[in-house]
Design a protein around this motif. Structure first.
Motif, PDB file in Angstrom:
ATOM      1  N   CYS A 211       0.840  -1.193   0.000  1.00 45.62           N
ATOM      2  CA  CYS A 211       0.000   0.000   0.000  1.00 45.62           C
ATOM      3  C   CYS A 211       0.875   1.243   0.000  1.00 45.62           C
ATOM      4  CB  CYS A 211      -0.900  -0.021   1.225  1.00 45.62           C
ATOM      5  SG  CYS A 211      -1.926   1.451   1.422  1.00 45.62           S
ATOM      6  N   SER A 212       0.518   2.228  -0.810  1.00 52.46           N
ATOM      7  CA  SER A 212       1.316   3.452  -0.849  1.00 52.46           C
ATOM      8  C   SER A 212       1.068   4.334   0.368  1.00 52.46           C
ATOM      9  CB  SER A 212       1.012   4.227  -2.129  1.00 52.46           C
ATOM     10  OG  SER A 212      -0.354   4.582  -2.167  1.00 52.46           O
ATOM     11  N   ARG A 213      -0.057   4.131   1.038  1.00 50.72           N
ATOM     12  CA  ARG A 213      -0.373   4.947   2.212  1.00 50.72           C
ATOM     13  C   ARG A 213       0.274   4.402   3.481  1.00 50.72           C
ATOM     14  NH1 ARG A 213      -6.463   6.330   3.530  1.00 50.72           N
ATOM     15  NH2 ARG A 213      -6.118   7.767   1.810  1.00 50.72           N
ATOM     16  N   CYS A 214       0.104   3.122   3.759  1.00 56.40           N
ATOM     17  CA  CYS A 214       0.598   2.576   5.025  1.00 56.40           C
ATOM     18  C   CYS A 214       1.813   1.662   4.856  1.00 56.40           C
ATOM     19  CB  CYS A 214      -0.504   1.837   5.756  1.00 56.40           C
ATOM     20  SG  CYS A 214      -1.072   0.341   4.919  1.00 56.40           S
ATOM     21  N   GLY A 215       2.108   1.220   3.641  1.00 53.51           N
ATOM     22  CA  GLY A 215       3.262   0.368   3.399  1.00 53.51           C
ATOM     23  C   GLY A 215       3.043  -1.101   3.727  1.00 53.51           C
ATOM     24  N   GLN A 216       1.838  -1.476   4.095  1.00 48.24           N
ATOM     25  CA  GLN A 216       1.545  -2.867   4.421  1.00 48.24           C
ATOM     26  C   GLN A 216       1.184  -3.643   3.152  1.00 48.24           C
ATOM     27  OE1 GLN A 216       0.213  -4.304   7.754  1.00 48.24           O
ATOM     28  NE2 GLN A 216       1.056  -2.675   8.997  1.00 48.24           N
ATOM     29  N   LEU A 217       1.264  -4.966   3.235  1.00 48.47           N
ATOM     30  CA  LEU A 217       0.910  -5.822   2.110  1.00 48.47           C
ATOM     31  C   LEU A 217      -0.590  -5.766   1.849  1.00 48.47           C
ATOM     32  CD1 LEU A 217       2.967  -8.994   3.051  1.00 48.47           C
ATOM     33  CD2 LEU A 217       3.575  -7.248   1.386  1.00 48.47           C
ATOM     34  N   TYR A 218      -0.964  -5.974   0.591  1.00 46.38           N
ATOM     35  CA  TYR A 218      -2.385  -6.046   0.242  1.00 46.38           C
ATOM     36  C   TYR A 218      -2.973  -7.412   0.594  1.00 46.38           C
ATOM     37  CZ  TYR A 218      -2.309  -1.699  -2.399  1.00 46.38           C
ATOM     38  OH  TYR A 218      -2.215  -0.386  -2.767  1.00 46.38           O
ATOM     39  N   GLU A 219      -2.182  -8.472   0.433  1.00 46.86           N
ATOM     40  CA  GLU A 219      -2.658  -9.825   0.696  1.00 46.86           C
ATOM     41  C   GLU A 219      -1.654 -10.557   1.577  1.00 46.86           C
ATOM     42  OE1 GLU A 219      -3.152 -11.633  -3.085  1.00 46.86           O
ATOM     43  OE2 GLU A 219      -4.749 -10.272  -3.686  1.00 46.86           O
ATOM     44  N   ARG A 220      -2.148 -11.522   2.336  1.00 48.31           N
ATOM     45  CA  ARG A 220      -1.279 -12.312   3.209  1.00 48.31           C
ATOM     46  C   ARG A 220      -0.466 -13.298   2.388  1.00 48.31           C
ATOM     47  NH1 ARG A 220      -5.976 -12.022   6.459  1.00 48.31           N
ATOM     48  NH2 ARG A 220      -5.496 -10.938   8.398  1.00 48.31           N
ATOM     49  N   ARG A 221       0.789 -13.462   2.767  1.00 50.19           N
ATOM     50  CA  ARG A 221       1.611 -14.516   2.196  1.00 50.19           C
ATOM     51  C   ARG A 221       1.699 -15.676   3.175  1.00 50.19           C
ATOM     52  NH1 ARG A 221       6.852 -12.357  -0.897  1.00 50.19           N
ATOM     53  NH2 ARG A 221       5.861 -12.583  -2.904  1.00 50.19           N
ATOM     54  N   GLU A 222       1.615 -15.362   4.482  1.00 47.84           N
ATOM     55  CA  GLU A 222       1.646 -16.379   5.527  1.00 47.84           C
ATOM     56  C   GLU A 222       0.506 -16.125   6.489  1.00 47.84           C
ATOM     57  OE1 GLU A 222       5.426 -16.339   7.438  1.00 47.84           O
ATOM     58  OE2 GLU A 222       6.533 -16.650   5.577  1.00 47.84           O
ATOM     59  N   LEU A 223       0.067 -17.139   7.176  1.00 48.84           N
ATOM     60  CA  LEU A 223      -1.027 -17.029   8.128  1.00 48.84           C
ATOM     61  C   LEU A 223      -0.625 -16.130   9.289  1.00 48.84           C
ATOM     62  CD1 LEU A 223      -3.861 -18.053   8.622  1.00 48.84           C
ATOM     63  CD2 LEU A 223      -2.898 -19.930   9.926  1.00 48.84           C
ATOM     64  N   GLY A 224      -1.490 -15.190   9.647  1.00 46.69           N
ATOM     65  CA  GLY A 224      -1.252 -14.300  10.763  1.00 46.69           C
ATOM     66  C   GLY A 224      -0.561 -12.998  10.402  1.00 46.69           C
ATOM     67  N   GLU A 225      -0.201 -12.836   9.140  1.00 42.87           N
ATOM     68  CA  GLU A 225       0.468 -11.608   8.703  1.00 42.87           C
ATOM     69  C   GLU A 225      -0.527 -10.445   8.670  1.00 42.87           C
ATOM     70  OE1 GLU A 225       4.075 -11.689   5.526  1.00 42.87           O
ATOM     71  OE2 GLU A 225       2.088 -12.026   4.771  1.00 42.87           O
ATOM     72  N   THR A 226      -0.094  -9.249   9.045  1.00 40.84           N
ATOM     73  CA  THR A 226      -0.977  -8.096   8.971  1.00 40.84           C
ATOM     74  C   THR A 226      -1.062  -7.610   7.538  1.00 40.84           C
ATOM     75  OG1 THR A 226       0.833  -6.584   9.470  1.00 40.84           O
ATOM     76  CG2 THR A 226      -0.479  -7.344  11.324  1.00 40.84           C
ATOM     77  N   VAL A 227      -2.221  -7.113   7.156  1.00 40.05           N
ATOM     78  CA  VAL A 227      -2.446  -6.616   5.797  1.00 40.05           C
ATOM     79  C   VAL A 227      -3.008  -5.206   5.856  1.00 40.05           C
ATOM     80  CG1 VAL A 227      -2.778  -8.873   4.740  1.00 40.05           C
ATOM     81  CG2 VAL A 227      -4.712  -7.683   5.692  1.00 40.05           C
ATOM     82  N   CYS A 228      -3.027  -4.552   4.727  1.00 37.51           N
ATOM     83  CA  CYS A 228      -3.508  -3.184   4.617  1.00 37.51           C
ATOM     84  C   CYS A 228      -5.006  -3.116   4.942  1.00 37.51           C
ATOM     85  CB  CYS A 228      -3.272  -2.670   3.203  1.00 37.51           C
ATOM     86  SG  CYS A 228      -3.991  -1.054   2.886  1.00 37.51           S
ATOM     87  N   SER A 229      -5.365  -2.151   5.758  1.00 34.39           N
ATOM     88  CA  SER A 229      -6.773  -1.946   6.061  1.00 34.39           C
ATOM     89  C   SER A 229      -7.231  -0.562   5.614  1.00 34.39           C
ATOM     90  CB  SER A 229      -7.023  -2.137   7.559  1.00 34.39           C
ATOM     91  OG  SER A 229      -6.262  -1.195   8.288  1.00 34.39           O
ATOM     92  N   CYS A 230      -6.399   0.132   4.827  1.00 33.81           N
ATOM     93  CA  CYS A 230      -6.766   1.445   4.288  1.00 33.81           C
ATOM     94  C   CYS A 230      -7.882   1.275   3.244  1.00 33.81           C
ATOM     95  CB  CYS A 230      -5.579   2.101   3.592  1.00 33.81           C
ATOM     96  SG  CYS A 230      -4.177   2.418   4.660  1.00 33.81           S
ATOM     97  N   SER A 231      -8.539   2.338   2.936  1.00 30.82           N
ATOM     98  CA  SER A 231      -9.570   2.262   1.894  1.00 30.82           C
ATOM     99  C   SER A 231      -9.064   2.910   0.602  1.00 30.82           C
ATOM    100  CB  SER A 231     -10.832   2.976   2.369  1.00 30.82           C
ATOM    101  OG  SER A 231     -10.539   4.315   2.684  1.00 30.82           O
TER     102      SER A 231
END
Length: 54
Positions: free
Chosen positions: A32-52
């Motif tokens: 994500c360009s806003r928060c820098g988090q991944l859009y989709e999980r690669r591993e179970l339990g990984e945090t993902v983007c929650s921006c809109s």
């Protein structure tokens, strides 16, 4: 390059283009360009983007 003031913008452009190519080749995950988090999980339990931003 003769002008050292152009070296930094050229380097930033080069890094951005390489990142885009690596994401397109699916070597690096899209982030994500806003928060820098991944859009989709690669591993179970990984945090993902929650921006809109989508």
């Amino acid at each position: 390059m003769k002008d050292p003031a152009l070296a930094i913008p050229y380097l930033v452009l080069w890094v951005a283009m390489m990142r885009a190519l690596l994401v397109r080749a699916q070597i690096l995950p899209a982030t994500c360009s806003r928060c820098g988090q991944l859009y989709e999980r690669r591993e179970l339990g990984e945090t993902v983007c929650s921006c809109s931003t989508r």
